[in-house]
Design a protein around this motif. Structure first.
Motif, PDB file in Angstrom:
ATOM      1  N   ALA A  53       0.858  -1.190   0.000  1.00 20.44           N
ATOM      2  CA  ALA A  53       0.000   0.000   0.000  1.00 20.44           C
ATOM      3  C   ALA A  53       0.890   1.234   0.000  1.00 20.44           C
ATOM      4  CB  ALA A  53      -0.912   0.008   1.225  1.00 20.44           C
ATOM      5  N   CYS A  54       0.462   2.232  -0.788  1.00 23.21           N
ATOM      6  CA  CYS A  54       1.301   3.420  -0.959  1.00 23.21           C
ATOM      7  C   CYS A  54       0.425   4.646  -1.128  1.00 23.21           C
ATOM      8  CB  CYS A  54       2.192   3.220  -2.177  1.00 23.21           C
ATOM      9  SG  CYS A  54       3.237   4.609  -2.530  1.00 23.21           S
ATOM     10  N   ASN A  55       0.927   5.794  -0.680  1.00 23.61           N
ATOM     11  CA  ASN A  55       0.140   7.016  -0.697  1.00 23.61           C
ATOM     12  C   ASN A  55       0.675   8.089  -1.646  1.00 23.61           C
ATOM     13  OD1 ASN A  55      -2.178   8.270   0.340  1.00 23.61           O
ATOM     14  ND2 ASN A  55      -0.954   9.474   1.776  1.00 23.61           N
ATOM     15  N   PRO A  59       2.335   3.940  -9.497  1.00 25.32           N
ATOM     16  CA  PRO A  59       1.809   2.608  -9.802  1.00 25.32           C
ATOM     17  C   PRO A  59       2.550   1.557  -8.990  1.00 25.32           C
ATOM     18  CG  PRO A  59       3.290   3.314 -11.539  1.00 25.32           C
ATOM     19  CD  PRO A  59       3.138   4.488 -10.597  1.00 25.32           C
ATOM     20  N   MET A  60       1.892   0.428  -8.709  1.00 26.75           N
ATOM     21  CA  MET A  60       2.555  -0.656  -7.994  1.00 26.75           C
ATOM     22  C   MET A  60       3.629  -1.299  -8.873  1.00 26.75           C
ATOM     23  SD  MET A  60       0.954  -3.831  -5.957  1.00 26.75           S
ATOM     24  CE  MET A  60       1.921  -4.648  -4.713  1.00 26.75           C
ATOM     25  N   PHE A  61       3.479  -1.171 -10.192  1.00 26.99           N
ATOM     26  CA  PHE A  61       4.485  -1.720 -11.106  1.00 26.99           C
ATOM     27  C   PHE A  61       4.780  -0.720 -12.207  1.00 26.99           C
ATOM     28  CE2 PHE A  61       5.586  -4.211 -14.956  1.00 26.99           C
ATOM     29  CZ  PHE A  61       6.827  -4.663 -14.518  1.00 26.99           C
ATOM     30  N   ASN A  62       6.060  -0.435 -12.381  1.00 34.59           N
ATOM     31  CA  ASN A  62       6.521   0.444 -13.447  1.00 34.59           C
ATOM     32  C   ASN A  62       7.357  -0.400 -14.408  1.00 34.59           C
ATOM     33  OD1 ASN A  62       7.684   2.354 -15.119  1.00 34.59           O
ATOM     34  ND2 ASN A  62       9.091   3.104 -13.569  1.00 34.59           N
ATOM     35  N   PRO A  63       6.814  -0.794 -15.567  1.00 30.46           N
ATOM     36  CA  PRO A  63       7.551  -1.666 -16.483  1.00 30.46           C
ATOM     37  C   PRO A  63       8.794  -1.006 -17.082  1.00 30.46           C
ATOM     38  CG  PRO A  63       5.554  -0.873 -17.534  1.00 30.46           C
ATOM     39  CD  PRO A  63       5.503  -0.416 -16.103  1.00 30.46           C
ATOM     40  N   MET A  64       8.928   0.302 -16.942  1.00 34.03           N
ATOM     41  CA  MET A  64      10.089   1.008 -17.494  1.00 34.03           C
ATOM     42  C   MET A  64      11.264   1.054 -16.505  1.00 34.03           C
ATOM     43  SD  MET A  64       8.843   1.464 -20.379  1.00 34.03           S
ATOM     44  CE  MET A  64      10.152   2.362 -21.146  1.00 34.03           C
ATOM     45  N   LYS A  93      15.690   3.894 -11.753  1.00 34.04           N
ATOM     46  CA  LYS A  93      14.245   3.905 -12.001  1.00 34.04           C
ATOM     47  C   LYS A  93      13.659   2.669 -11.335  1.00 34.04           C
ATOM     48  CE  LYS A  93      14.119   6.528 -16.217  1.00 34.04           C
ATOM     49  NZ  LYS A  93      13.353   6.765 -17.404  1.00 34.04           N
ATOM     50  N   HIS A  94      12.763   2.898 -10.391  1.00 32.51           N
ATOM     51  CA  HIS A  94      12.213   1.799  -9.591  1.00 32.51           C
ATOM     52  C   HIS A  94      10.996   1.174 -10.260  1.00 32.51           C
ATOM     53  CE1 HIS A  94      14.966   3.157  -6.550  1.00 32.51           C
ATOM     54  NE2 HIS A  94      14.471   4.389  -6.689  1.00 32.51           N
ATOM     55  N   LEU A 113      10.844   3.000  -1.019  1.00 35.22           N
ATOM     56  CA  LEU A 113      11.001   3.196  -2.462  1.00 35.22           C
ATOM     57  C   LEU A 113       9.699   2.977  -3.207  1.00 35.22           C
ATOM     58  CD1 LEU A 113      14.214   0.982  -2.741  1.00 35.22           C
ATOM     59  CD2 LEU A 113      14.129   3.483  -2.566  1.00 35.22           C
ATOM     60  N   THR A 114       9.414   3.865  -4.146  1.00 38.16           N
ATOM     61  CA  THR A 114       8.319   3.684  -5.092  1.00 38.16           C
ATOM     62  C   THR A 114       8.834   4.141  -6.453  1.00 38.16           C
ATOM     63  OG1 THR A 114       7.321   5.909  -5.052  1.00 38.16           O
ATOM     64  CG2 THR A 114       6.699   4.399  -3.250  1.00 38.16           C
ATOM     65  N   PRO A 115       8.066   3.922  -7.521  1.00 40.93           N
ATOM     66  CA  PRO A 115       8.494   4.466  -8.811  1.00 40.93           C
ATOM     67  C   PRO A 115       8.646   5.990  -8.814  1.00 40.93           C
ATOM     68  CG  PRO A 115       6.935   2.703  -9.181  1.00 40.93           C
ATOM     69  CD  PRO A 115       6.958   2.965  -7.689  1.00 40.93           C
ATOM     70  N   LYS A 116       8.026   6.685  -7.843  1.00 45.38           N
ATOM     71  CA  LYS A 116       8.116   8.153  -7.774  1.00 45.38           C
ATOM     72  C   LYS A 116       9.010   8.667  -6.652  1.00 45.38           C
ATOM     73  CE  LYS A 116       3.496   9.415  -9.427  1.00 45.38           C
ATOM     74  NZ  LYS A 116       2.249  10.107  -9.042  1.00 45.38           N
ATOM     75  N   SER A 117       9.284   7.866  -5.634  1.00 48.06           N
ATOM     76  CA  SER A 117       9.885   8.404  -4.409  1.00 48.06           C
ATOM     77  C   SER A 117      11.034   7.564  -3.871  1.00 48.06           C
ATOM     78  CB  SER A 117       8.826   8.492  -3.294  1.00 48.06           C
ATOM     79  OG  SER A 117       7.735   9.279  -3.683  1.00 48.06           O
ATOM     80  N   VAL A 118      11.952   8.261  -3.197  1.00 51.71           N
ATOM     81  CA  VAL A 118      12.983   7.636  -2.357  1.00 51.71           C
ATOM     82  C   VAL A 118      12.955   8.422  -1.048  1.00 51.71           C
ATOM     83  CG1 VAL A 118      15.432   7.152  -2.022  1.00 51.71           C
ATOM     84  CG2 VAL A 118      14.436   6.986  -4.317  1.00 51.71           C
TER      85      VAL A 118
END
Length: 169
Positions: A53-55, A59-64, A93-94, A113-118
């Motif tokens: 879960a993330c705020n 996305p939960m998955f970033n294929p890039m 890129k996560h 870590l998320t595709p947008k954040s560290v």
């Protein structure tokens, strides 16, 4: 890492000695090329915890992105400090949501870590608790986590070993 009821029967510790890079041990499964958890010859250790879960709206998955296990392997091959690991994580890129606990010879942190954040989360006192949930205000969906609360209570012990942690969990 979810063993899917099969992989837990085939755990393996692999020692890698790449030319021109840090040697490291990886705890995983046969055929795993990346790192789920491990430690290098400089004393830098990493351990992953999946998050569900993330705020931050990512996305939960970033294929890039680069598969996270390969990024964590690079940390063990290339880094000796938390600061170096953070620099590498910020440049990568996560692909997904993940907690990465990292310890060097002097301190420990959790990278959320998320595709947008560290986000860097530091210990509270001498204890760095981590479960499968984000805790930072930027990423946390809910502070309700029985295991995190139990781990946090363990800070009252002067010495924490496996028996003491097992009691709390």
């Amino acid at each position: 890492f979810p063993p899917l009821g099969v992989l837990d029967k085939y755990g393996i510790v692999t020692i890698y000695k790449p030319n021109g890079k840090h040697a490291f041990a990886s705890v995983g499964y046969p055929g795993l090329l990346g790192v789920i958890s491990g430690m290098n010859d400089a004393g830098l250790a990493v351990a992953t915890l999946d998050v569900y879960a993330c705020n931050d709206g990512s996305p939960m998955f970033n294929p890039m992105g680069t598969p996270m296990m390969f990024t964590f392997r690079r940390i063990l091959e290339e880094c000796t400090t938390i600061e170096q690991a953070e620099k590498l994580l910020r440049a990568a890129k996560h692909t997904t949501w993940m907690n990465l606990s990292v310890c060097d010879r002097n301190r420990s942190v959790v990278f959320e870590l998320t595709p947008k954040s560290v986000i860097v989360r530091k210990p509270v006192g001498d204890l760095l608790s981590c479960t499968n949930h984000f805790r930072s205000p930027e990423l946390c969906k809910s502070k309700v986590c029985r295991r995190f609360a139990a781990l946090s209570k363990s800070a009252t012990h002067k010495k924490l070993g496996i028996p003491e942690l097992a009691k709390y969990l």
